[in-house]
Motif scaffolding. Structure first.
Motif, PDB file in Angstrom:
ATOM      1  N   PRO A  92       0.619  -1.179  -0.007  1.00  0.00           N
ATOM      2  CA  PRO A  92      -0.051  -0.095   0.021  1.00  0.00           C
ATOM      3  C   PRO A  92       0.569   1.360  -0.012  1.00  0.00           C
ATOM      4  N   ASN A  93       2.079   1.210   0.536  1.00  0.00           N
ATOM      5  CA  ASN A  93       3.083   2.482   0.640  1.00  0.00           C
ATOM      6  C   ASN A  93       3.329   2.715  -0.850  1.00  0.00           C
ATOM      7  N   PRO A  94       2.839   4.110  -1.357  1.00  0.00           N
ATOM      8  CA  PRO A  94       3.135   4.385  -2.574  1.00  0.00           C
ATOM      9  C   PRO A  94       4.635   4.524  -3.231  1.00  0.00           C
ATOM     10  N   GLU A 116      -1.311  -2.066  -5.732  1.00  0.00           N
ATOM     11  CA  GLU A 116      -1.020  -0.932  -4.772  1.00  0.00           C
ATOM     12  C   GLU A 116      -2.221  -0.858  -3.848  1.00  0.00           C
ATOM     13  N   THR A 125     -11.159   1.779   2.074  1.00  0.00           N
ATOM     14  CA  THR A 125      -9.892   2.729   2.293  1.00  0.00           C
ATOM     15  C   THR A 125      -9.535   2.689   3.812  1.00  0.00           C
ATOM     16  N   VAL A 157      -5.174   4.926   1.858  1.00  0.00           N
ATOM     17  CA  VAL A 157      -4.638   3.902   0.779  1.00  0.00           C
ATOM     18  C   VAL A 157      -5.934   2.864   0.673  1.00  0.00           C
TER      19      VAL A 157
END
Length: 272
Positions: A92-94, A116, A125, A157
């Motif tokens: 999930p961390n961009p 992602e 979310t 996220v």
């Protein structure tokens, strides 16, 4: 000096200089120079690499990597299963996801899918708590009792449910699930109840909290798994927090078809 070098690599494209992974499950894969050079040097979590390599031939298998970060295990597993297999990597961390996807492309792994998203027990979310450092390996969804505040610098996220992705054909049932989601493993695996029951895959789970540990043990209890602490000969969960546990399904005795059993019984009583 170290801070100056860190700044220099962070602001230049030299961080993306291609190198080869030296050791571990991804040995020989193409990688990027910086940060987390321990990945390509092969000095990070050697016991975990040995555990994955000890699973035997995975050619054609299906693997899920929950909390893939830069993808050292995802890339390694994709190379192990080959084009006939499938790997799904979730991050999930961009910032981490961008590097994960770069590594996938660098190695031409078309059979590896990257998403992602955070894996959870409900789709929608959630807040990823970053504490101002997206390059960290410990950004996470909130632990039990952890408050979301300006100090935690949350980032919204997407969350996904694994069983729903299987039902819509986006995922294959797994032979192996690796989980390192900073305290959220019990929620992530709760969203995979149907897949777990259907396939009883091997699992490798990193534990960060007591709630996470007890939740996973409760979830797996009806499925008859045995477990061991990776890097030790112990099957105890006493020191599981901060370690990785390997879960393997126990072999179930073969049950013959009822009709076949009845026929065998009749034959055994038939006079010669």
């Amino acid at each position: 000096m170290i801070r100056v070098l860190d700044w220099f690599f962070a602001v230049t494209r030299l961080q993306l200089w291609p190198v080869r992974v030296r050791h571990g499950v991804a040995a020989g894969a193409r990688w990027t120079l910086y940060p987390w050079s321990s990945y390509w040097r092969g000095t990070q979590e050697p016991a975990m690499h040995r555990a994955l390599q000890g699973l035997g031939n995975m050619r054609g298998g299906s693997c899920w990597d929950l909390g893939a970060h830069f993808g050292i295990y995802s890339i390694g597993l994709a190379r192990c299963v080959g084009p006939a297999g499938a790997v799904a990597a979730f991050e999930p961390n961009p910032v981490s996801f961008a590097r994960l996807e770069r590594h996938r492309r660098m190695n031409g792994l078309d059979w590896m899918k990257t998403m992602e998203a955070a894996v959870s027990d409900r789709a929608g979310t959630a807040d990823l708590l970053t504490y101002g450092e997206l390059r960290s390996t410990t950004t996470h969804l909130a632990y039990e009792g952890e408050s979301v505040s300006p100090v935690s610098q949350p980032l919204g996220v997407r969350t996904v449910v694994l069983d729903e992705l299987v039902a819509t054909g986006q995922l294959q049932l797994p032979d192996l699930i690796k989980v390192d989601v900073e305290g959220h493993a019990h929620r992530a695996l709760a969203g995979a109840r149907q897949a777990l029951a259907a396939k009883r895959p091997v699992l490798i789970v990193a534990f960060h909290s007591e709630a996470e540990l007890q939740g996973v043990l409760t979830l797996l209890a009806p499925l008859d798994y045995e477990h061991s602490v990776i890097g030790t000969d112990s099957g105890s969960t006493h020191a599981a927090i901060g370690h990785d546990l390997l879960f393997k399904p126990r072999l179930r005795p073969h049950k013959s078809h009822p009709a076949a059993s009845a026929s065998k019984s009749r034959n055994s009583t038939r006079p010669s």
